[in-house]
Design a protein around this motif. Structure first.
Motif, PDB file in Angstrom:
ATOM      1  N   ASN A 170       0.842  -1.203   0.000  1.00  0.00           N
ATOM      2  CA  ASN A 170       0.000   0.000   0.000  1.00  0.00           C
ATOM      3  C   ASN A 170       0.876   1.251   0.000  1.00  0.00           C
ATOM      4  N   ARG A 187      -3.750   3.396  -1.579  1.00  0.00           N
ATOM      5  CA  ARG A 187      -5.194   3.351  -1.810  1.00  0.00           C
ATOM      6  C   ARG A 187      -5.925   3.436  -0.467  1.00  0.00           C
ATOM      7  N   ARG A 214      -2.335   2.249  -8.170  1.00  0.00           N
ATOM      8  CA  ARG A 214      -3.756   2.405  -7.898  1.00  0.00           C
ATOM      9  C   ARG A 214      -4.137   3.666  -7.132  1.00  0.00           C
ATOM     10  N   ASN A 215      -3.212   4.616  -6.964  1.00  0.00           N
ATOM     11  CA  ASN A 215      -3.599   5.877  -6.344  1.00  0.00           C
ATOM     12  C   ASN A 215      -4.583   6.598  -7.262  1.00  0.00           C
ATOM     13  N   GLU A 216      -5.730   6.943  -6.747  1.00  0.00           N
ATOM     14  CA  GLU A 216      -6.793   7.528  -7.571  1.00  0.00           C
ATOM     15  C   GLU A 216      -6.587   9.010  -7.842  1.00  0.00           C
ATOM     16  N   ASN A 245      -4.915   1.380 -14.480  1.00  0.00           N
ATOM     17  CA  ASN A 245      -4.969   2.577 -13.640  1.00  0.00           C
ATOM     18  C   ASN A 245      -4.125   3.732 -14.160  1.00  0.00           C
TER      19      ASN A 245
END
Length: 335
Positions: A170, A187, A214-216, A245
């Motif tokens: 993460n 995330r 996957r960092n939005e 992503n």
């Protein structure tokens, strides 16, 4: 020893009652690694007693730098770490950081969305010259490299010559060689969620999982020359795998003849700084207790700084355990 995940050079918990902590995750890494959340061989890990550093007020960096100090804005909050330092005593270095002139920056500025749709991958020179980080994301890499105890490594969750990822990670990574069969990237709604992730993957030994990065909020990803990166119909493919992503404008490759991060140089500086920290006596007034493995803590509320730095000696065995070590007494409201 200096251990950290993504650590800013100057941010600290908002009150003395809010602990910072360091914990080991399930990710593992080979080679020297600066990372509090991966079980790894850490910088200067051969030393049985290490020094964690906590700065009280601005001072100077343990490695000489020609970089002028200015307020740092980083994507990385002060997270799980036995170290939180804005500054450290001066130590000579044979590898000073030099702030680049604007004319020296090598970024392919002619790229646009049309180019990206048609498969053109942007290139970028060394991280110190990456104007996109400063202009678009307000990250002053040169300031962090000069003022943070962890230097460039302060920008990353895992910083390693080589990393083997076999459990969910993460956070963001910078590695010379990556072996991974899991997704990675910040995330969730954790209080430690960064504003975005920076990555550098110089070589890939395995195919990436499609759900990685996957960092939005944003991703800024740089790959080495030997990694096959393609933009097909507006989609990013890395060594033949579709990265769901990633957006085309977030992906870069090393410019010809250049490496975004020079790992040997950075690790040489980190080892020198770590040896310096480890040679310092523990600051007076430090309170610590490691008897209860689930409630290990360090309290620096009444510690007396030396040259504006608080040193805490923590046996290495405790830093390798998965249980957290909470640090009390850090506050942005006190010096």
């Amino acid at each position: 020893m200096v251990l950290s995940g993504a650590v800013t050079s100057e941010a600290t918990p908002t009150s003395a009652d809010q602990p910072a902590s360091t914990a080991a995750s399930q990710a593992t890494s080979a080679s020297p690694v600066v990372n509090s959340q991966a079980t790894s061989q850490a910088v200067a890990s051969q030393q049985p007693v290490q020094s964690a550093v906590s700065a009280a007020t601005p001072s100077v960096q343990p490695v000489d730098s020609a970089v002028a100090a200015q307020p740092a804005v980083s994507v990385a909050p002060s997270v799980d770490s036995s170290v939180n330092a804005s500054t450290t005593p001066s130590v000579d270095s044979s590898t000073p950081v030099v702030t680049p002139d604007a004319a020296d920056q090598v970024i392919d500025s002619d790229n646009n969305n049309v180019d990206n749709q048609q498969g053109k991958v942007q290139t970028v020179d060394k991280i110190h010259f990456d104007q996109i980080l400063k202009d678009k994301y307000q990250i002053d890499v040169n300031h962090l490299d000069a003022k943070s105890a962890l230097m460039l490594a302060s920008l990353f969750h895992i910083f390693a010559n080589e990393a083997q990822l076999s459990a969910d990670v993460n956070g963001n990574i910078a590695v010379g060689i990556l072996n991974s069969n899991v997704d990675f990237g910040t995330r969730g709604d954790s209080v430690h969620l960064t504003q975005g992730d920076i990555y550098y993957i110089q070589q890939l030994n395995t195919g990436l999982q499609s759900g990685s990065f996957r960092n939005e909020l944003f991703n800024h990803v740089v790959f080495g020359q030997d990694v096959n990166v393609e933009i097909v119909n507006g989609q990013v493919h890395v060594n033949g795998h579709h990265m769901v992503n990633l957006k085309p404008e977030e992906v870069f490759k090393d410019a010809a003849g250049s490496n975004y991060i020079d790992f040997p140089t950075v690790f040489s500086r980190l080892l020198k700084a770590s040896n310096f920290y480890a040679s310092q006596e523990e600051s007076a007034g430090v309170i610590k207790n490691f008897d209860d493995q689930n409630n290990r803590f360090v309290d620096v509320s009444n510690a007396v700084p030396k040259d504006n730095v608080i040193y805490v000696n923590i046996p290495f065995e405790y830093l390798t355990h998965p249980q957290p070590i909470k640090i009390f007494g850090l506050s942005s409201k006190v010096h």
